[in-house]
Design an enzyme around this catalytic site. Structure first.
Site, PDB file in Angstrom:
ATOM      1  N   LYS A 410       0.823  -1.217   0.000  1.00 34.97           N
ATOM      2  CA  LYS A 410       0.000   0.000   0.000  1.00 34.97           C
ATOM      3  C   LYS A 410       0.856   1.266   0.000  1.00 34.97           C
ATOM      4  CE  LYS A 410      -3.976  -2.233   2.114  1.00 34.97           C
ATOM      5  NZ  LYS A 410      -3.488  -3.585   1.831  1.00 34.97           N
ATOM      6  N   LYS A 422       3.500   4.710   5.574  1.00 40.96           N
ATOM      7  CA  LYS A 422       4.503   3.653   5.407  1.00 40.96           C
ATOM      8  C   LYS A 422       5.525   4.036   4.333  1.00 40.96           C
ATOM      9  CE  LYS A 422       4.261   0.123   7.361  1.00 40.96           C
ATOM     10  NZ  LYS A 422       4.833  -0.278   8.674  1.00 40.96           N
ATOM     11  N   VAL A 448      -1.807 -10.229   4.010  1.00 45.08           N
ATOM     12  CA  VAL A 448      -1.372 -11.398   4.774  1.00 45.08           C
ATOM     13  C   VAL A 448      -2.596 -12.173   5.241  1.00 45.08           C
ATOM     14  CG1 VAL A 448      -0.092 -12.211   6.767  1.00 45.08           C
ATOM     15  CG2 VAL A 448       0.721 -10.222   5.498  1.00 45.08           C
ATOM     16  N   LEU A 449      -2.672 -13.433   4.821  1.00 41.96           N
ATOM     17  CA  LEU A 449      -3.813 -14.273   5.171  1.00 41.96           C
ATOM     18  C   LEU A 449      -3.834 -14.555   6.665  1.00 41.96           C
ATOM     19  CD1 LEU A 449      -3.578 -16.838   2.268  1.00 41.96           C
ATOM     20  CD2 LEU A 449      -5.353 -15.138   2.573  1.00 41.96           C
ATOM     21  N   THR A 472     -16.358  -4.895  -0.856  1.00 37.11           N
ATOM     22  CA  THR A 472     -16.470  -3.461  -1.112  1.00 37.11           C
ATOM     23  C   THR A 472     -16.719  -3.161  -2.580  1.00 37.11           C
ATOM     24  OG1 THR A 472     -14.074  -3.311  -1.270  1.00 37.11           O
ATOM     25  CG2 THR A 472     -15.059  -2.843   0.869  1.00 37.11           C
ATOM     26  N   ARG A 540     -14.098   1.405   0.726  1.00 38.05           N
ATOM     27  CA  ARG A 540     -13.903   2.105   1.993  1.00 38.05           C
ATOM     28  C   ARG A 540     -12.950   3.285   1.782  1.00 38.05           C
ATOM     29  NH1 ARG A 540     -11.793  -2.672   5.674  1.00 38.05           N
ATOM     30  NH2 ARG A 540     -10.410  -2.796   3.871  1.00 38.05           N
TER      31      ARG A 540
END
Length: 643
Positions: A410, A422, A448-449, A472, A540
């Site tokens: 992201k 980040k 990440v699952l 979404t 979102r």
């Protein structure tokens, strides 16, 4: 209770001998049994025969067996013990005592019928107990097992013998054509896996258990795709072979479908040798060590025998959980320290670095939830950006050898406050190039699952509640990896790291969230849009339709590992970073989310508003927030459009 059970079996064996011998004595006239009985010799001989046989039954421990679970070994032991007892009796009577009262033929008849009686009573007990347990249990769910191998047969036995099992196994499916039409413990192999749809209705199957633990992840994904088209049939799987070895009974390992099963690739496994050399004998500090990634880092770091592990986390419950887990597993072999501290507190960070003098730091502490950080951008900046700055300065001051920052996809062309924060963290590390003896590096990966807040547990909860499943936007695609894979990447990058590099992982093909939701619903035994709706709620705040491909940039270099790449970013000087941080500090003092967001646009040139980015790429995503809408199946969408 065990002694009573043995005594009962002993008495039954004696009673069977009495019945067999008496019947043969009464109905046989050919061997002059009447004289033998009349002389009082027949009964002592039967007692001697019983004692000889009993001695060997005890030596072979046949009375210690649980006959409801007996297999060929137990039955063979009983036969061998009986044979040894008969031979001993013959030797004693004919060659030691020289008493030849009963002919060998009659003795053989008595022995054979006695053994058959003993075997018969044990087998009858096994069948009786199985039937009683079956009737007492709730075996009302008709199921099929995919895989007629060792795991499938063991699973069948456990499901039948366990009174708490709710399954009634109707058939097997197996791609081995030589097994087709054969019966295993009375259950027929109906056909191959592709034949399963033909039998769902006729056998009224409600669930299919996939019991092929030795197959590859790719083949398992193909099987699940084949079965996902079955209507109202739930799919359950056994884990892989190594998990079976490490865990308990096979029945207990049946688990719900996980998204890892649908990724269509084998788990990534990296060479541990470089990490052994990197961490062995070192003091390792992990910030955010109680979180999803941080706790897995802790588990994997200790396998490489560090000198000391220090966990720093602001949330004491998570920190306590991983502390107790590691202490239980490693005990006194692990030098473990847990510190409750906030990375926002610069002086507290200096205190920890001064006391522990870590050689390696893994920085996993961060605010990561995109919508929450959109609402509270000041917290994302204070924690993610200035918290990281505190750690970087402490690492430089106290001579840390390597500092590894956990980043995210992201941060690539960010459309959210979290992603922009980040990206700023990466800039902080870049600014330290040629300014510190510490090697700073960042590791970027995708979703990440199973981590806190991920989509997988949400879908499972919604399906268990009967729906609807919410997404979404139907066009969203994401790249996924497992928590252990993410932790491995971080450790491997740490071993490679030097000169402020940014590491990214080739995560394979992307997954479309709508298709993932549909498949998960089908594999749970439901029909999408009929049994369980899929509802589109709108993107979102801060959310993108498509995460950027991590390895799409031209500025990518390969490493020795073909799954790990280095991305080259424009250099950030300490002076440029200082200017950016000053702008953010001024914005934080105003404590206005709008001002903070504007400041982020100023200091992170690649930061875009999500609507602008999606519109630029021709992906209009506006959906009224007050009106969620159902996602229709694609065929139905075409019919609606035609009308």
């Amino acid at each position: 209770m065990n002694h009573l059970r043995k005594l009962i079996v002993l008495l039954f064996d004696g009673l069977i001998l009495v019945c067999v011998a008496t019947a043969l004595a009464l109905f046989s006239t050919r061997y002059n049994i009447g004289d033998a009985v009349g002389r009082g010799m027949f009964i002592p001989h039967m007692i001697l025969l019983y004692i000889c046989t009993l001695i060997f039954q005890l030596l072979f421990r046949t009375y210690d067996s649980l006959w409801r679970y007996a297999e060929s070994q137990e039955y063979l032991s009983l036969l061998l013990a009986a044979l040894a007892g008969f031979c001993t009796y013959e030797i004693l009577t004919r060659y030691v005592l020289m008493i030849d009262v009963i002919s060998f033929l009659l003795l053989s008849a008595i022995a054979s019928l006695w053994v058959l009686g003993m075997l018969g009573i044990r087998f009858a007990y096994r069948v009786f107990r199985s039937q009683v347990q079956y009737r007492r249990g709730s075996h009302q769910v008709p199921i099929a097992i995919v895989g007629a191998g060792a795991a499938g047969i063991q699973l069948l036995d456990e499901l039948r013998n366990n009174p708490d099992s709710r399954y009634a196994v109707q058939c097997f499916f197996d791609d081995d054509l030589s097994k087709r039409g054969r019966r295993i413990h009375g259950v027929q192999v109906k056909g191959t896996i592709s034949d399963a749809p033909k039998y769902v209705k006729s056998l009224k199957l409600r669930e299919i258990l996939v019991a092929i633990p030795s197959t590859s992840e790719r083949r398992r994904q193909e099987i699940l795709q084949q079965l996902s088209g079955l209507r109202r049939v739930k799919i359950t799987v056994l884990p892989g072979t190594m998990e079976l070895i490490r865990q308990k009974p096979i029945r207990a390992q049946l688990r719900e479908i996980q998204i890892e099963d649908l990724l269509g690739r084998d788990p990534i496994s990296l060479d541990p040798a470089p990490v052994d050399a990197f961490l062995g004998g070192k003091t390792v500090l992990i910030t955010g060590g109680g979180g999803s990634i941080g706790s897995e880092l802790c588990r994997q770091v200790v396998r490489h025998e560090p000198k000391r592990l220090v966990i720093a986390d602001i949330y004491e419950n998570n920190a306590y959980d991983i502390q107790q887990e590691l202490l239980y597993k490693y005990g006194g072999r692990l030098d473990l320290s847990v510190e409750i501290a906030s990375i926002r507190d610069a002086e507290r960070m200096r205190q920890l670095f001064a006391y522990y003098r870590p050689d390696v730091v893994f920085h996993a502490a961060a605010h990561k939830h995109v919508p929450l950080m959109e609402h509270s951008p000041q917290e994302a900046i204070r924690n993610n950006v200035f918290g990281t700055l505190n750690l970087v300065r402490a690492a430089d001051e106290f001579g840390v050898s390597k500092f590894i920052q956990i980043s995210t996809d992201k941060a690539v062309n960010p459309t959210s406050v979290m992603g922009a924060s980040k990206r700023l963290c990466e800039m902080i590390l870049q600014s330290m190039k040629d300014c510190s003896e510490t090697d700073f590096a960042a590791v970027r990966f995708g979703n990440v699952l199973g981590s806190n807040g991920s989509v997988v547990p949400l879908f499972k909860r919604q399906i268990a509640a009967g729906g609807p499943v919410t997404i979404t936007d139907k066009r969203i695609i994401r790249y996924f990896m497992t928590i252990p894979e993410a932790a491995q990447l971080v450790l491997q990058a740490g071993a490679m790291a030097h000169q402020n590099e940014l590491y990214v992982l080739d995560m394979g093909r992307p997954v479309k969230i709508l298709e993932l939701a549909e498949t998960l619903i089908r594999l749970s035994g439901y029909v999408p849009y009929q049994d369980i709706d899929i509802v589109e709620t709108g993107l979102r705040p801060g959310e993108k339709l498509y995460e950027e491909l991590l390895i799409a940039s031209r500025d990518i270099e390969k490493t020795d590992n073909n799954q790990i790449f280095i991305e080259r970013q424009p250099a950030v000087t300490p002076e440029e970073l200082a200017q950016k941080l000053a702008i953010l500090t001024d914005a934080l003092e105003k404590n206005d989310p709008g001002v903070i967001r504007a400041a982020l646009h100023q200091v992170v040139p690649t930061f875009h508003e999500p609507e602008d980015l999606n519109q630029e790429q021709g992906r209009e995503v506006h959906i009224p927030k007050q009106q969620s809408r159902k996602v229709l199946p694609f065929k139905q969408q075409k019919r609606t459009a035609a009308r």
